[in-house]
Design a protein around this motif. Structure first.
Motif, PDB file in Angstrom:
ATOM      1  N   PHE A 149       0.799  -1.222   0.000  1.00 17.94           N
ATOM      2  CA  PHE A 149       0.000   0.000   0.000  1.00 17.94           C
ATOM      3  C   PHE A 149       0.833   1.274   0.000  1.00 17.94           C
ATOM      4  CE2 PHE A 149       0.286  -1.433   4.392  1.00 17.94           C
ATOM      5  CZ  PHE A 149       0.690  -0.297   5.076  1.00 17.94           C
ATOM      6  N   TRP A 150       2.156   1.148   0.011  1.00 19.09           N
ATOM      7  CA  TRP A 150       2.983   2.358   0.020  1.00 19.09           C
ATOM      8  C   TRP A 150       4.398   1.999  -0.393  1.00 19.09           C
ATOM      9  CZ3 TRP A 150       7.136   3.709   3.395  1.00 19.09           C
ATOM     10  CH2 TRP A 150       7.541   5.051   3.320  1.00 19.09           C
ATOM     11  N   PHE A 151       5.036   2.902  -1.137  1.00 22.53           N
ATOM     12  CA  PHE A 151       6.453   2.814  -1.454  1.00 22.53           C
ATOM     13  C   PHE A 151       7.137   4.057  -0.904  1.00 22.53           C
ATOM     14  CE2 PHE A 151       4.534   0.563  -5.163  1.00 22.53           C
ATOM     15  CZ  PHE A 151       5.060  -0.696  -4.910  1.00 22.53           C
ATOM     16  N   GLY A 152       8.347   3.893  -0.421  1.00 24.52           N
ATOM     17  CA  GLY A 152       9.139   5.028   0.036  1.00 24.52           C
ATOM     18  C   GLY A 152      10.470   5.028  -0.686  1.00 24.52           C
ATOM     19  N   LYS A 153      10.995   6.227  -0.896  1.00 24.35           N
ATOM     20  CA  LYS A 153      12.283   6.378  -1.577  1.00 24.35           C
ATOM     21  C   LYS A 153      13.089   7.434  -0.843  1.00 24.35           C
ATOM     22  CE  LYS A 153      10.514   9.823  -4.774  1.00 24.35           C
ATOM     23  NZ  LYS A 153      10.412  10.273  -6.123  1.00 24.35           N
ATOM     24  N   GLU A 154      14.217   7.796  -1.404  1.00 28.81           N
ATOM     25  CA  GLU A 154      15.103   8.771  -0.799  1.00 28.81           C
ATOM     26  C   GLU A 154      14.333  10.021  -0.368  1.00 28.81           C
ATOM     27  OE1 GLU A 154      17.585   6.058  -3.257  1.00 28.81           O
ATOM     28  OE2 GLU A 154      15.748   7.157  -3.696  1.00 28.81           O
ATOM     29  N   GLY A 155      14.561  10.408   0.887  1.00 23.65           N
ATOM     30  CA  GLY A 155      13.907  11.589   1.437  1.00 23.65           C
ATOM     31  C   GLY A 155      12.628  11.304   2.181  1.00 23.65           C
ATOM     32  N   ASN A 156      12.066  10.094   2.007  1.00 25.27           N
ATOM     33  CA  ASN A 156      10.823   9.745   2.689  1.00 25.27           C
ATOM     34  C   ASN A 156      11.075   9.253   4.112  1.00 25.27           C
ATOM     35  OD1 ASN A 156       9.437   8.451  -0.359  1.00 25.27           O
ATOM     36  ND2 ASN A 156       8.954  10.382   0.595  1.00 25.27           N
ATOM     37  N   THR A 157      10.026   9.336   4.898  1.00 22.40           N
ATOM     38  CA  THR A 157      10.048   8.868   6.276  1.00 22.40           C
ATOM     39  C   THR A 157       9.393   7.503   6.355  1.00 22.40           C
ATOM     40  OG1 THR A 157       9.811  11.155   7.006  1.00 22.40           O
ATOM     41  CG2 THR A 157       9.318   9.457   8.613  1.00 22.40           C
ATOM     42  N   VAL A 158       9.937   6.638   7.195  1.00 22.47           N
ATOM     43  CA  VAL A 158       9.353   5.325   7.451  1.00 22.47           C
ATOM     44  C   VAL A 158       8.954   5.303   8.917  1.00 22.47           C
ATOM     45  CG1 VAL A 158       9.724   2.841   7.451  1.00 22.47           C
ATOM     46  CG2 VAL A 158      10.840   4.267   5.707  1.00 22.47           C
ATOM     47  N   VAL A 159       7.658   5.173   9.149  1.00 24.52           N
ATOM     48  CA  VAL A 159       7.153   5.228  10.518  1.00 24.52           C
ATOM     49  C   VAL A 159       5.869   4.412  10.614  1.00 24.52           C
ATOM     50  CG1 VAL A 159       5.840   7.358  10.087  1.00 24.52           C
ATOM     51  CG2 VAL A 159       6.530   6.804  12.415  1.00 24.52           C
ATOM     52  N   SER A 160       5.688   3.755  11.718  1.00 19.60           N
ATOM     53  CA  SER A 160       4.399   3.162  12.052  1.00 19.60           C
ATOM     54  C   SER A 160       3.661   4.221  12.862  1.00 19.60           C
ATOM     55  CB  SER A 160       4.572   1.892  12.882  1.00 19.60           C
ATOM     56  OG  SER A 160       3.316   1.489  13.403  1.00 19.60           O
ATOM     57  N   MET A 161       2.697   4.867  12.238  1.00 20.23           N
ATOM     58  CA  MET A 161       2.003   5.957  12.928  1.00 20.23           C
ATOM     59  C   MET A 161       1.263   5.469  14.164  1.00 20.23           C
ATOM     60  SD  MET A 161       2.854   8.798  11.675  1.00 20.23           S
ATOM     61  CE  MET A 161       1.674   9.957  12.348  1.00 20.23           C
ATOM     62  N   LYS A 162       0.765   4.254  14.126  1.00 20.65           N
ATOM     63  CA  LYS A 162       0.065   3.719  15.299  1.00 20.65           C
ATOM     64  C   LYS A 162       1.034   3.588  16.478  1.00 20.65           C
ATOM     65  CE  LYS A 162      -3.352   0.240  16.474  1.00 20.65           C
ATOM     66  NZ  LYS A 162      -4.053  -0.964  16.040  1.00 20.65           N
ATOM     67  N   SER A 163       2.250   3.171  16.196  1.00 15.42           N
ATOM     68  CA  SER A 163       3.268   3.084  17.245  1.00 15.42           C
ATOM     69  C   SER A 163       3.715   4.477  17.679  1.00 15.42           C
ATOM     70  CB  SER A 163       4.493   2.304  16.752  1.00 15.42           C
ATOM     71  OG  SER A 163       4.189   0.949  16.544  1.00 15.42           O
ATOM     72  N   TYR A 164       3.932   5.350  16.719  1.00 16.51           N
ATOM     73  CA  TYR A 164       4.426   6.702  16.993  1.00 16.51           C
ATOM     74  C   TYR A 164       3.432   7.500  17.840  1.00 16.51           C
ATOM     75  CZ  TYR A 164       5.814  11.562  15.973  1.00 16.51           C
ATOM     76  OH  TYR A 164       6.165  12.880  16.066  1.00 16.51           O
ATOM     77  N   VAL A 165       2.159   7.472  17.455  1.00 11.66           N
ATOM     78  CA  VAL A 165       1.154   8.291  18.123  1.00 11.66           C
ATOM     79  C   VAL A 165       0.636   7.639  19.401  1.00 11.66           C
ATOM     80  CG1 VAL A 165      -1.158   9.309  17.881  1.00 11.66           C
ATOM     81  CG2 VAL A 165       0.472   9.434  15.981  1.00 11.66           C
TER      82      VAL A 165
END
Length: 187
Positions: free
Chosen positions: A67-83
């Motif tokens: 459901f998502w791709f990330g590349k250079e400059g992007n953030t990788v985070v589990s928002m459920k864990s973060y929030v």
């Protein structure tokens, strides 16, 4: 991409605040195929991609759904864990050998209390992540697979050279055969 550039894209910090934040960021390297985040685990780190490609996926009826791709400059985070400090629902896998910057969430939480500029950076970070999620949801609900593929070509053409077609088809919510048809029609 350098960490200072990534941080500034989120919210420009005064030099002293940026220096405080940088003290808690480390550079890490992992090989292609490494699972950076695991579903059903509370993740206590945020990652920023210096070099590499990642994909976020979950399982549905035994199938992996990207459901998502990330590349250079992007953030990788589990928002459920973060929030909420709760177990996340996503797996994040590296699709290339990658160099990342790692930031501890507890260290960041401590900085939020000490520095209003960093707290504002964190607010902007969460707001931007919410907007990205909203855009993906709206795109998925209201655009056809052909339109979504067209957006991918327009906005991120380099991903098509770096990500295998099965993951792109999954991301678009279609089979590889359907993706082949879409690609043939575009040519």
């Amino acid at each position: 991409m350098e960490i200072e550039t990534i941080l500034d894209k989120i919210y420009e910090l005064p030099d002293s605040s940026k220096e405080s934040l940088l003290e808690f960021i480390t550079e890490v390297e992992y090989p292609k195929g490494y699972r950076l985040l695991n579903a059903d685990k509370t993740e206590r780190n945020i990652f920023f991609i210096k070099k590499g490609i990642v994909r976020a996926y979950t399982y549905s009826s035994g199938d992996e759904i990207t459901f998502w791709f990330g590349k250079e400059g992007n953030t990788v985070v589990s928002m459920k864990s973060y929030v909420n400090n709760q177990k996340g629902y996503e797996n994040i896998e590296l699709l290339e050998n990658s160099i990342l910057y790692k930031l501890s969430v507890p260290a960041l939480d401590n900085l939020f209390v000490k520095d209003i500029h960093i707290a504002n950076w964190g607010r902007r970070f969460a707001e931007q992540e919410l907007l990205k999620t909203e855009e993906r949801l709206i795109e998925r609900q209201f655009k056809t697979a052909s339109e979504r593929y067209g957006e991918l070509i327009k906005n991120h053409p380099e991903l098509l050279q770096r990500i295998q077609l099965s993951y792109i088809a999954s991301y678009l919510g279609i089979t590889q055969v359907s993706l082949s048809r879409i690609r043939a029609n575009i040519k």
